[in-house]
Design a protein around this motif. Structure first.
Motif: not given
Length: 267
Positions: A127-131, A150-157
């Protein structure tokens, strides 16, 4: 995609390299990496990745560079690479270190994006947060999103929300492992086979996660589905209430995010 540089080849750095190669986002020859640990370098070089002789060489060769070192090492790394950082985009996965701090120690024409993955990245379930980008060219940002997708789910904050999200993402696996560890202790005390217990625990965790994701129900509604009046689940939940389970978790989450803030103030 841009040539990828990786500074730091611990679990996270090497796992990201493996994912990029496995998902065919880049060929091994399009990745260059460095770590002072020769053994770590040897492992990724077996996949065809080029090993640089220094951090600065990585930055000279790659336009997109992952910073995957321990936070206490970052100042030394930035000092070494500063003169070579022009027009380079850096991906920082360092908890508690703002992108502005990193950028202030690089050349003005560099870019920095803060990213917060968690360790299930190793098995492709991160579970990755990308700024959200601030003046970062679209092609760089698109490449970063591709890597972590490519390594899971991404959310943006917005970056100022990343520290608040750490208890829900970056640190969250440890909380689930802590509960699983107590379940295992209970199984051993009750003379249950550990292998059987692990199968029950892991399948229950996985099934609960799928229910949360796909049922459309809230956690409270799902708790009510499991709980019968006067039943076994209610007996357990009552003891959690008595012993302050919810309060303990809430305090843990707050302490987790506050610690990230403290780390940034100590820079």
């Amino acid at each position: 995609m841009h040539k990828l540089g990786v500074i730091g080849l611990g679990r996270m750095g090497s796992s990201i390299i493996n994912a990029v190669i496995d998902q065919k986002l880049l060929k091994p020859g399009d990745i260059i990496a460095f770590d002072p640990n020769v053994q770590h370098c040897g492992i990724v070089s077996e996949r065809g990745v080029s090993i640089a002789q220094s951090n600065s060489k990585v930055v000279l060769e790659a336009s997109l560079v992952l910073l995957a070192v321990k936070p206490q090492k970052i100042n030394d790394v930035l000092l070494e690479i500063q003169a070579y950082s022009a027009d380079t985009c850096f991906i920082s996965i360092l908890a508690g270190i703002p992108s502005g701090y990193i950028k202030s120690r690089l050349l003005n024409t560099s870019y920095v994006v803060s990213v917060m993955p968690n360790t299930p990245l190793i098995v492709g379930k991160a579970a990755t947060v990308i700024s959200k980008p601030v003046d970062v060219p679209h092609d760089f940002y698109r490449a970063i999103v591709s890597i972590f997708s490519a390594v899971g789910d991404v959310v943006f904050l917005d970056e100022e929300k990343i520290n608040v999200s750490i208890p829900l993402g970056g640190s969250a696996p440890a909380f689930f492992y802590r509960m699983a560890n107590e379940m295992l202790k209970y199984a051993e005390e009750s003379d249950l086979d550990v292998t059987v217990a692990m199968k029950l625990i892991t399948q229950s965790m996985e099934g609960a996660a799928v229910m949360l994701r796909e049922s459309g129900k809230t956690p409270s509604e799902l708790i009510n589905q499991v709980t019968s009046p006067g039943g076994t689940t209610l007996a357990a939940l009552t003891q959690m209430d008595i012993h302050g389970f919810d309060d303990a978790l809430r305090h843990a989450f707050i302490s987790c995010s506050l610690r990230a803030e403290e780390l940034s103030r100590k820079l």
